[in-house]
Design a protein around this motif. Structure first.
Motif, PDB file in Angstrom:
ATOM      1  N   ALA A 205       0.826  -1.216   0.000  1.00 32.69           N
ATOM      2  CA  ALA A 205       0.000   0.000   0.000  1.00 32.69           C
ATOM      3  C   ALA A 205       0.855   1.259   0.000  1.00 32.69           C
ATOM      4  O   ALA A 205       0.460   2.296  -0.557  1.00 32.69           O
ATOM      5  CB  ALA A 205      -0.920   0.000   1.217  1.00 32.69           C
ATOM      6  N   ALA A 206       2.046   1.175   0.599  1.00 27.85           N
ATOM      7  CA  ALA A 206       2.897   2.361   0.698  1.00 27.85           C
ATOM      8  C   ALA A 206       3.860   2.506  -0.473  1.00 27.85           C
ATOM      9  O   ALA A 206       4.334   3.615  -0.745  1.00 27.85           O
ATOM     10  CB  ALA A 206       3.704   2.302   1.997  1.00 27.85           C
ATOM     11  N   ALA A 207       4.169   1.403  -1.164  1.00 30.09           N
ATOM     12  CA  ALA A 207       5.209   1.419  -2.189  1.00 30.09           C
ATOM     13  C   ALA A 207       4.794   2.231  -3.406  1.00 30.09           C
ATOM     14  O   ALA A 207       3.617   2.280  -3.784  1.00 30.09           O
ATOM     15  CB  ALA A 207       5.544  -0.014  -2.607  1.00 30.09           C
ATOM     16  N   ARG A 208       5.811   2.845  -4.027  1.00 27.53           N
ATOM     17  CA  ARG A 208       5.573   3.599  -5.257  1.00 27.53           C
ATOM     18  C   ARG A 208       6.790   3.468  -6.167  1.00 27.53           C
ATOM     19  O   ARG A 208       7.841   2.950  -5.766  1.00 27.53           O
ATOM     20  CB  ARG A 208       5.304   5.060  -4.932  1.00 27.53           C
ATOM     21  CG  ARG A 208       6.464   5.834  -4.349  1.00 27.53           C
ATOM     22  CD  ARG A 208       6.021   7.189  -3.840  1.00 27.53           C
ATOM     23  NE  ARG A 208       7.166   8.037  -3.499  1.00 27.53           N
ATOM     24  CZ  ARG A 208       7.105   9.071  -2.673  1.00 27.53           C
ATOM     25  NH1 ARG A 208       5.952   9.381  -2.082  1.00 27.53           N
ATOM     26  NH2 ARG A 208       8.179   9.808  -2.426  1.00 27.53           N
ATOM     27  N   ALA A 209       6.641   3.916  -7.389  1.00 28.77           N
ATOM     28  CA  ALA A 209       7.699   3.788  -8.389  1.00 28.77           C
ATOM     29  C   ALA A 209       9.023   4.338  -7.855  1.00 28.77           C
ATOM     30  O   ALA A 209       9.059   5.406  -7.236  1.00 28.77           O
ATOM     31  CB  ALA A 209       7.303   4.514  -9.667  1.00 28.77           C
ATOM     32  N   GLY A 210      10.104   3.589  -8.079  1.00 26.30           N
ATOM     33  CA  GLY A 210      11.436   4.026  -7.678  1.00 26.30           C
ATOM     34  C   GLY A 210      11.846   3.581  -6.291  1.00 26.30           C
ATOM     35  O   GLY A 210      12.993   3.788  -5.893  1.00 26.30           O
ATOM     36  N   ASP A 211      10.935   2.967  -5.542  1.00 24.66           N
ATOM     37  CA  ASP A 211      11.264   2.558  -4.172  1.00 24.66           C
ATOM     38  C   ASP A 211      12.221   1.363  -4.137  1.00 24.66           C
ATOM     39  O   ASP A 211      12.203   0.501  -5.027  1.00 24.66           O
ATOM     40  CB  ASP A 211       9.996   2.177  -3.403  1.00 24.66           C
ATOM     41  CG  ASP A 211       9.214   3.382  -2.920  1.00 24.66           C
ATOM     42  OD1 ASP A 211       9.738   4.513  -3.021  1.00 24.66           O
ATOM     43  OD2 ASP A 211       8.080   3.187  -2.443  1.00 24.66           O
ATOM     44  N   HIS A 212      13.009   1.313  -3.061  1.00 20.53           N
ATOM     45  CA  HIS A 212      13.904   0.189  -2.785  1.00 20.53           C
ATOM     46  C   HIS A 212      13.465  -0.415  -1.459  1.00 20.53           C
ATOM     47  O   HIS A 212      13.526   0.246  -0.416  1.00 20.53           O
ATOM     48  CB  HIS A 212      15.352   0.666  -2.711  1.00 20.53           C
ATOM     49  CG  HIS A 212      15.849   1.249  -3.988  1.00 20.53           C
ATOM     50  ND1 HIS A 212      16.611   0.553  -4.900  1.00 20.53           N
ATOM     51  CD2 HIS A 212      15.663   2.489  -4.523  1.00 20.53           C
ATOM     52  CE1 HIS A 212      16.879   1.327  -5.929  1.00 20.53           C
ATOM     53  NE2 HIS A 212      16.313   2.508  -5.727  1.00 20.53           N
ATOM     54  N   ILE A 213      13.005  -1.666  -1.485  1.00 19.20           N
ATOM     55  CA  ILE A 213      12.490  -2.334  -0.293  1.00 19.20           C
ATOM     56  C   ILE A 213      13.541  -3.323   0.196  1.00 19.20           C
ATOM     57  O   ILE A 213      13.886  -4.274  -0.499  1.00 19.20           O
ATOM     58  CB  ILE A 213      11.169  -3.067  -0.585  1.00 19.20           C
ATOM     59  CG1 ILE A 213      10.139  -2.099  -1.189  1.00 19.20           C
ATOM     60  CG2 ILE A 213      10.622  -3.706   0.678  1.00 19.20           C
ATOM     61  CD1 ILE A 213       8.873  -2.773  -1.686  1.00 19.20           C
ATOM     62  N   VAL A 214      14.062  -3.092   1.398  1.00 18.45           N
ATOM     63  CA  VAL A 214      15.109  -3.943   1.975  1.00 18.45           C
ATOM     64  C   VAL A 214      14.485  -4.797   3.073  1.00 18.45           C
ATOM     65  O   VAL A 214      14.016  -4.271   4.091  1.00 18.45           O
ATOM     66  CB  VAL A 214      16.262  -3.104   2.553  1.00 18.45           C
ATOM     67  CG1 VAL A 214      17.388  -4.023   3.020  1.00 18.45           C
ATOM     68  CG2 VAL A 214      16.777  -2.106   1.519  1.00 18.45           C
ATOM     69  N   CYS A 215      14.459  -6.107   2.865  1.00 19.06           N
ATOM     70  CA  CYS A 215      13.901  -7.042   3.849  1.00 19.06           C
ATOM     71  C   CYS A 215      15.042  -7.623   4.677  1.00 19.06           C
ATOM     72  O   CYS A 215      15.956  -8.251   4.121  1.00 19.06           O
ATOM     73  CB  CYS A 215      13.146  -8.168   3.146  1.00 19.06           C
ATOM     74  SG  CYS A 215      11.817  -7.588   2.067  1.00 19.06           S
ATOM     75  N   MET A 216      15.002  -7.413   5.996  1.00 18.34           N
ATOM     76  CA  MET A 216      16.136  -7.778   6.855  1.00 18.34           C
ATOM     77  C   MET A 216      15.708  -8.751   7.948  1.00 18.34           C
ATOM     78  O   MET A 216      14.788  -8.474   8.710  1.00 18.34           O
ATOM     79  CB  MET A 216      16.733  -6.513   7.472  1.00 18.34           C
ATOM     80  CG  MET A 216      17.400  -5.595   6.447  1.00 18.34           C
ATOM     81  SD  MET A 216      17.937  -4.000   7.141  1.00 18.34           S
ATOM     82  CE  MET A 216      16.349  -3.158   7.254  1.00 18.34           C
ATOM     83  N   SER A 217      16.409  -9.891   8.000  1.00 19.30           N
ATOM     84  CA  SER A 217      16.138 -10.910   9.004  1.00 19.30           C
ATOM     85  C   SER A 217      17.262 -11.928   8.985  1.00 19.30           C
ATOM     86  O   SER A 217      17.890 -12.135   7.939  1.00 19.30           O
ATOM     87  CB  SER A 217      14.809 -11.610   8.719  1.00 19.30           C
ATOM     88  OG  SER A 217      14.636 -12.736   9.563  1.00 19.30           O
ATOM     89  N   ASN A 218      17.516 -12.587  10.117  1.00 16.88           N
ATOM     90  CA  ASN A 218      18.468 -13.697  10.115  1.00 16.88           C
ATOM     91  C   ASN A 218      17.754 -15.034   9.970  1.00 16.88           C
ATOM     92  O   ASN A 218      18.352 -16.085  10.177  1.00 16.88           O
ATOM     93  CB  ASN A 218      19.327 -13.686  11.381  1.00 16.88           C
ATOM     94  CG  ASN A 218      18.543 -13.998  12.643  1.00 16.88           C
ATOM     95  OD1 ASN A 218      17.324 -13.869  12.669  1.00 16.88           O
ATOM     96  ND2 ASN A 218      19.231 -14.398  13.699  1.00 16.88           N
ATOM     97  N   GLY A 219      16.490 -14.991   9.581  1.00 17.66           N
ATOM     98  CA  GLY A 219      15.712 -16.204   9.318  1.00 17.66           C
ATOM     99  C   GLY A 219      15.077 -16.141   7.946  1.00 17.66           C
ATOM    100  O   GLY A 219      15.432 -15.317   7.102  1.00 17.66           O
ATOM    101  N   GLY A 220      14.105 -17.009   7.709  1.00 21.41           N
ATOM    102  CA  GLY A 220      13.448 -17.059   6.410  1.00 21.41           C
ATOM    103  C   GLY A 220      12.453 -15.947   6.171  1.00 21.41           C
ATOM    104  O   GLY A 220      12.035 -15.707   5.040  1.00 21.41           O
TER     105      GLY A 220
END
Length: 470
Positions: A438-453
């Protein structure tokens, strides 16, 4: 020899399994919960996996049970053992050992071991060092807590007399051996990359971890080398407890620093005692990777790899899976949305990862492109809430932050309150994905961070974003 590994799907124990298999041993193992990349590696090696820790596995009658530190004597609420197989092993008097002890006795004995220790950057620096030695023709063995893209596996034995590069973890060895894993490795070259408080589940304070690091220092011979980050007060305190080996310092600031960098993080000269000895020109970003490079070059120098050759090798280094790994892009009018996967989980690592990406984007003239941070406090330390107050600081560079709160006993929303509307929380993956989409828009970089799956959040995000594409 048949070995059966308890907790085989952890990155370290999975590496032990790969080394044992390569040495010709029969390997089986058990664990609860499996996710890539280790699950993929074990399947590729055709290692039989058993789900859970049932006592009937005693009937396999291996020559040795190798016990990972995930195993304990804990009991469930109803009083039954959490790890019944371990109880059966103890009752039967069956042979067992720890993963680090097995490794020391069957793989590392007689080798020039290069051990990379530190709170952050162990996996990346170990991978860099292994790659430098590989490109120098030394065909090293290695065990890394991840999968280097240049090798495609987390571990390999190397030649019998070839150097062995190992990620040296300060976490405890096993429930029956509370020393740090790295005490078993007896390195000739030891890298002390950095040192902060972590592992609040087993260490009371930073001083307790410093003592363990000094135990590692005590095992390095007088003819060995300790490569140490000159910018860290904690490491200065470690060496002040006693040091019997050559010390090579890297970083900046201190007048006695041997190895320094001059230039941008993506292209810099390597200086040794003020003289240019090599140049690194690569695709990696961030001060942390520049420091990792200096550590790897200084360590490789100890086994005869010239700094210029080491620096050139890093120019072809492709990093490690789950270290700012590009998972996919989704086209939008006006620009792509990019999704990354990263292993960062400690607040300092989260901040470093985001700062590195921000610097990279700014250097490419993309100052207007936003960074969205999706993360889960999954490590034992983060689950305890010990570092919850540091989260707003760690996420300063993010335009928006999304926290997965499942399994937490502390209030993540309260911890993130200083971020105001820039932060959202969700108790499960699907609502988290919905918030991000819902928040994402063109040009965004989404970084998913976790030490698990992370519940497969990367693929779910990409699928949801694609479904939304006009």
């Amino acid at each position: 020899m048949h070995i059966h590994i308890l907790g085989i799907c952890g990155t370290f124990m999975g590496g032990v399994a790969a080394l044992a298999r390569a040495a010709g041993h029969r390997v089986t193992g058990c664990d609860a919960g499996v996710y890539p990349p280790m699950s993929d590696q074990l399947r590729a090696l055709d290692i039989k996996l058993i789900e859970g820790f049932s006592a009937d596995q005693l009937a396999l009658k291996p020559d040795m049970f190798v016990v990972g530190n995930v195993v304990s004597r804990a009991r469930l609420a109803d009083g039954t053992p959490k790890f019944p197989l371990m109880e059966a092993i103890l009752d039967a008097g069956a042979p067992y050992t720890s993963g680090p002890q097995w490794l020391a006795e069957h793989v590392l004995q007689g080798r020039h071991v290069l051990a990379v220790a530190g709170t952050h950057g162990k996996t990346t620096t170990t991978s860099m060092l292994a790659w430098i030695l590989e490109m120098a023709g030394k065909a090293p063995g290695f065990l890394v807590g991840g999968v280097p893209l240049d090798f495609g596996v987390s571990a390999r034995p190397g030649g019998g007399s070839a150097p062995f590069v190992i990620e040296a973890d300060e976490y405890d060895t096993a429930f029956f051996d509370k020393r740090s894993k790295f005490v078993h490795y007896r390195p000739r070259t030891a890298v002390l990359n950095n040192l902060e408080f972590d592992h609040a589940d087993i260490f009371d304070d930073l001083a307790a971890i410093e003592r363990q690091f000094h135990h590692l220092v005590r095992t390095v011979p007088a003819t060995g080398r300790i490569v140490v980050n000159a910018t860290e007060d904690s490491l200065r305190r470690v060496l002040a407890q006693g040091c019997w080996s050559e010390v090579a310092r890297f970083g900046a600031g201190s007048p006695d620093t041997d190895w320094q960098a001059k230039g941008e993080h993506g292209a810099f000269d390597v200086l040794y005692r003020g003289e240019r000895v090599g140049r690194v020109d690569w695709k990696l970003s961030g001060l942390h990777n520049q420091m990792n490079a200096l550590a790897a070059i200084a360590a490789a120098d100890h086994v005869g790899v010239a700094p210029a050759e080491a620096a050139a090798a890093l120019g072809t280094f492709r990093n490690v899976r789950r270290r700012m790994e590009l998972r996919g892009t989704v086209a939008r009018p006006g620009g792509e949305i990019t999704v990354y996967d990263d292993f960062a989980h400690h607040p300092t690592a989260i901040r470093t990862t985001l700062d590195g990406l921000r610097r990279q984007l700014d250097g490419q003239g993309k100052q207007s492109e936003r960074m969205l941070a999706a993360f889960e406090p999954r490590s034992n330390t983060m689950k305890l809430g010990t570092m919850a107050a540091q989260l707003p600081w760690s996420l300063e560079a993010a335009d928006l932050a999304f926290c997965h709160t499942a399994g937490l006993d502390w209030d993540a929303a309260a911890a993130l309150k200083p971020m105001g509307e820039r932060a959202q929380v969700a108790g499960s993956i699907d609502p988290l994905v919905a918030q991000i989409v819902a928040a994402a828009r063109a040009g965004d970089h989404i970084v998913c961070m976790s030490n698990g799956g992370f519940g497969g959040v990367h693929d779910k995000l990409l699928a949801a974003l694609q479904a939304q594409t006009p």
